[in-house]
Design an enzyme around this catalytic site. Sequence first.
Site, short mmCIF file in Angstrom:
data_model
loop_
_atom_site.label_atom_id
_atom_site.label_comp_id
_atom_site.label_asym_id
_atom_site.label_seq_id
_atom_site.Cartn_x
_atom_site.Cartn_y
_atom_site.Cartn_z
N HIS A 20 0.86 -1.19 0.00
CA HIS A 20 0.00 0.00 0.00
C HIS A 20 0.89 1.24 0.00
CE1 HIS A 20 -2.69 -3.14 1.49
NE2 HIS A 20 -3.71 -2.37 1.14
N HIS A 251 -3.91 4.17 -2.86
CA HIS A 251 -4.10 3.47 -1.58
C HIS A 251 -3.41 2.10 -1.60
CE1 HIS A 251 -6.07 1.81 1.99
NE2 HIS A 251 -6.33 0.74 1.25
N GLU A 400 -18.12 -1.39 25.05
CA GLU A 400 -17.43 -2.68 25.16
C GLU A 400 -16.24 -2.78 24.20
OE1 GLU A 400 -21.58 -3.33 26.62
OE2 GLU A 400 -20.71 -2.43 24.82
N HIS A 462 -30.27 -11.74 25.68
CA HIS A 462 -29.21 -11.73 26.68
C HIS A 462 -28.76 -13.14 27.08
CE1 HIS A 462 -29.83 -7.52 26.91
NE2 HIS A 462 -29.17 -7.35 28.04
#
Length: 651
Positions: A20, A251, A400, A462
């Site tokens: 790259h 890129h 999280e 859950h």
Amino acid sequence: MADAIRFLSLDAIERASDGHPGAPLGCAEIATALFTQHIKCNPLDPLWPDRDRFVLSNGHGSMLIYALLHLSGYAAFPIEEIKRFRELGSHTHGHPERAPELGIEVTTGPLGQGIANAVGMAVAEAWLNATFGDGIANHRTYAIVGDGCLQEGIAHEVISLAGHLRLGKLCFLWDDNRMTDDGHTDFSISEDVRARFRIAGWHVIDANGHDIDSVSAALLLAKEDPRPTMIACRTTIGKGLPRLEGQRGAHGGRVFARDLEEARVAAAWTAGPFEVPGDVADGWKAGVLDRNLPTYEAWRARVAAMSPEKRTLFERVMAGDLPSGWIDTLAAWRRKVAVERPNRSTNEATADIVAQLAEAIPELIAGAPDLEGPTGCKRSLHAFTPENPAGRYVHYGIREHAMGAMMNGMAAHGGVLPLGATYLVFSDYMRPALRMAALMELPVVTIYSHDSIGIGKNGPTHQPVEYLAALRAMPNMAVFRPADHVEAAECWELALQRKRGPSSMICSRQALPPVRDDDGSVNRSARGAYLLAEAEGARRVTLLATGSEVQIALAARTILQAKGMPTSVVSMPCWELFEEQDEAYRESVLGKGIRVAIEAAVRLGWDRWIGERGGFIGMSSFGASGPGDELFNHFGITAEKAAELALRLLR
């Protein structure tokens, strides 16, 4: 000096026929300013504890860091390694990830992970600075980041939290080239990125990314501000590569020999392939090694002058060694609960254990994403805040993913022991970070409570059923699921002894009866699985279980023994450790008769242990809303069903 980065990168990428080029070419001046005028490091001692940390968050541009390390004089990157870019067995991987002994802190592949790791590193530095003082731990964390890093969802999480925690020694250098692999950033984003950082409490500076003096001046301003800093470096992707400069193809586009010829003409660069002119090499040596050696020697003198007690502590935590006596603390607690035989959840057991460990291990830093109450891992720990960076509990907010990646950064930085706690179903939010911890062999421990349908009325959203299999599928991840307090203590001892890889501690929300009737003096979980109850007679059935289902296996054994079927029960708190045992031990545990596995999760993975004739009692669907005990009956995860299946298989 910046062109040396460009042409080393171009030569390596063309030779590899892959790579790259956009980032190494576009960020050459940014990196030159940072490494030759600001960053604190010592190429002769890559693991210097008080070095600045550098994260290449847009890690696809890895030739940037390889060129930097070669020019800076790191021994692991001679020109021969640059020529071996992307070859099997070389140090110059496509995405290098982590090799601090070579000079690579963190250079992540998945975008967004690197900047989150950098925030974790800044937290670790702040705690070490508060603990040992400016003379011993006083360094900065820098990250070069691209648009891809900032667009990933995790970026929003960590930018917000870093600003809130006022991590003033953290600096992002944004490669603001207004280009992604798809094309101009206008295709996908219209927000004011600078304003986004300012709203989050960051110091924002604009710089010309192709002007070394402009970038250097911005870095000086960053050091004077108590807030984290984002330097918006306006650049051109693929700078110096005439055919692709400023285009999306820069890129990851292919670089050809003709491109190298055109680039050399455009820059008036007369050095041959993989050559660095002597005066340029001397400039890099002066800017990196010579500039930093006096600082390094002064730091060593300060360490030598520390009190023996403080120096021993500092050297121990930076080596990643735990203090003597921590196992004794855990063993004493294990013997205590073996006598008391509490009937509580393994989540509560883990909270007790973390409290014990926090007393024994001063560098332990716990945290949870807005679940301090349900997970119980804060207790006497004080919060890590801007006012109290010596605090040992990080309130991550409802983030999280940020927690997982920041813990990776803390572990990669060294000097602290990060623990995180959340619900098992939220491990999916953390999965990219968990994978990176496993890949980079980071000893991070994550506690997951609410581990099955046993949580009851919260319902199937859950109630994890597929998560144990998902975690076990990850190479180098140790998954522990203890059945009671004694096993919980054993599993914690094993998790903290792992030096090369993360651990997942799976805990129940519901109370579990004790299953062990020994005195707890021997860690029976150390081999991953063991015979908890022997068959009375020649074994015909083996019941295998983990966690809350071990009690069901014991009850099923009672039924089978009463019917004249000698049955053993095997507790398997950690498959990964069991896999490491020799074949003779595994066969002695598993037995040769009928095997039935019992786990309130999907079957995936169990067939290895139960064999072709084995049976499984567990989940084949998502859960349901209702009391936990009713759900076990509803889904047939009972002693009666297990015994019935074993008898049917014996026919």
